[in-house]
Design an enzyme around this catalytic site. Structure first.
Site, short mmCIF file in Angstrom:
data_model
loop_
_atom_site.label_atom_id
_atom_site.label_comp_id
_atom_site.label_asym_id
_atom_site.label_seq_id
_atom_site.Cartn_x
_atom_site.Cartn_y
_atom_site.Cartn_z
N ARG A 170 -12.68 -4.44 -6.99
CA ARG A 170 -12.58 -5.01 -5.64
C ARG A 170 -13.95 -5.13 -4.99
NH1 ARG A 170 -8.63 -2.19 -1.57
NH2 ARG A 170 -10.33 -0.70 -1.64
N PHE A 220 0.85 -1.20 0.00
CA PHE A 220 0.00 0.00 0.00
C PHE A 220 0.88 1.25 0.00
CE2 PHE A 220 -2.84 3.24 1.62
CZ PHE A 220 -3.97 3.00 0.86
N TYR A 261 -11.31 2.10 10.25
CA TYR A 261 -12.49 2.45 9.46
C TYR A 261 -12.90 1.41 8.42
CZ TYR A 261 -8.64 4.44 6.67
OH TYR A 261 -7.46 4.63 6.00
N LYS A 262 -12.18 0.29 8.36
CA LYS A 262 -12.57 -0.75 7.40
C LYS A 262 -13.44 -1.78 8.12
CE LYS A 262 -8.65 -0.08 4.26
NZ LYS A 262 -8.01 1.09 4.91
N ASP A 306 1.14 -4.76 8.87
CA ASP A 306 0.03 -3.85 8.57
C ASP A 306 -1.24 -4.70 8.51
OD1 ASP A 306 -1.95 -2.33 7.35
OD2 ASP A 306 -0.62 -1.40 5.88
#
Length: 411
Positions: free
Chosen positions: A370, A125, A221-222, A196
């Site tokens: 995705r 990422f 927040y995921k 991560d």
């Protein structure tokens, strides 16, 4: 191939089926983007209103004590800890993922002064790679950042590497690294490992301590459903905590912040990895998401996640054969997170057409569509209906309209 009746039977037997009622989901929307932004817990609006109206509005600055604002980073850290296999005293919720990555990287450099390389994989990422580059630039040549292909990571571990920064579940494909094997391989070479967990925390069982992990970071927040820009968390193994002087030596990481001393004295344990004042509104929202997990079992979440992803792959490949979709995620669920990605040469407009029809996924270049599956609120029938709509979009070529091709700022 499963029928609609089969799918409904799976939902009827689902031990997590009641959790859907704990989230506010718009009518007519199939939300398959929880790997980017989780849905809102129903309790979040009232909780944030109470913070705004009573705690901030009435109690004002007294709330740091009377409503325990100052304790929120540790309290929430204690709620994250069981989801990632950590002790409560090893996790604190604070700052952002990027900042926590910088904290972890700089800590590894302190702990390994004779080593100069920070290592990661190509295609990680971007914020991870950018933080590595920034730290290397600020070091004046002391630190070198290095990227290698995923398959070359283990071979690249040597006596020059201070830290390996690696994402457990890849953000584009959902490819799942073997945490235990990689941690062992790195530590056998004296390399500290930073995991991560942004795309895995809350989606699958994680046991950092069983793997003897050194550091980990993740966002709220995921799959943790904390709201846009929710605070992140950092895990620091207890054995490392008191051995470093934090580079980001913020006021709230001081042993006695209200002494107002000119000399920084790091707090004992995980508290020294606090930096900025906690974002109280954002933390209140995140706590609503975390509290839901107290009534769940991660084994149930993982079992359903695998079933949802497998069903989606099965349905897309059976019903859309010949339409140009190629599976980009691992077919083997043991090395796949809680998302499925397909590539298509017209991936971006297809995703936009799906969103227009109420099926929300997202897109990442090059050509990657995705779809994230959050077991707490996605049903097996949602998967069936999503593929039904995708099949219609492809059969009618509804995706091929000018406004679906126009790129938005966020894809």
């Amino acid at each position: 191939m499963k029928t609609l009746e089969d799918v409904r039977a799976l939902d009827a037997a689902d031990p997590l089926r009641s959790f859907r009622d704990r989230f506010d989901l718009p009518e007519g929307v199939i939300y398959l983007d929880g790997n980017s932004l989780g849905a809102r817990p129903k309790t979040a609006a009232a909780r944030m209103a109470d913070v705004v109206e009573r705690e901030w509005g009435q109690d004002l600055i007294r709330s740091w004590n009377t409503n325990h604002w100052m304790d929120m980073p540790r309290r929430l850290g204690g709620k994250v800890a069981p989801l990632i296999g950590a002790k409560p005293e090893e996790v604190v919720v604070a700052d952002s993922t990027s900042i926590n990555i910088f904290k972890a990287l700089s800590t590894c450099i302190q702990l390994q002064p004779e080593r100069s390389v920070i290592l990661s994989e190509t295609g990680n990422f971007p914020t991870n790679v950018y933080m590595m580059q920034g730290l290397a630039a600020a070091s004046g040549g002391r630190v070198e950042h290095r990227l290698v292909a995923t398959e070359d990571l283990v071979d690249a571990l040597d006596e020059t590497v201070a830290a390996l920064l690696i994402t457990q579940a890849h953000y584009k494909t959902g490819y799942l690294h073997d945490m235990q094997a990689i941690t062992r391989a790195a530590q056998d070479k004296g390399v500290l490992v930073i995991w991560d967990l942004c795309h895995s925390a809350g989606a699958l069982p994680i046991d950092l301590n069983a793997c003897n992990a050194d550091f980990a970071v993740g966002c709220g927040y995921k799959y943790l459903n904390g709201g846009p820009g929710a605070p992140a968390f950092i895990f620091v193994a207890e054995r490392h905590q008191d051995r470093v002087m934090p580079v980001l030596s913020g006021w709230l990481g001081h042993a006695r912040p209200f002494d107002f001393s000119d000399i920084y004295e790091p707090a004992p344990g995980i508290d020294r990895f606090r930096c900025s004042s906690p974002s109280i509104l954002a933390m209140a929202s995140l706590e609503c998401g975390l509290d839901i997990f107290a009534d769940t079992q991660m084994t149930h979440i993982r079992t359903k996640s695998v079933a949802l992803c497998d069903l989606f792959i099965e349905q897309v490949e059976a019903r859309l054969d010949g339409h140009g979709f190629t599976l980009a995620s691992p077919r083997d669920a043991t090395i796949r997170g809680s998302q499925v990605s397909f590539t298509h040469e017209h991936g971006y407009p297809i995703v936009q057409a799906l969103i227009d029809r109420g099926v929300i996924g997202d897109y990442r270049d090059p050509g990657i569509m995705r779809f994230g599956f959050t077991p707490l609120y996605v049903s097996h029938e949602d998967v069936w209906q999503a593929v039904e709509i995708l099949q219609d979009i492809m059969t009618t070529q509804a995706w091929d309209k000018p406004h679906f091709h126009a790129r938005a700022a966020v894809t």
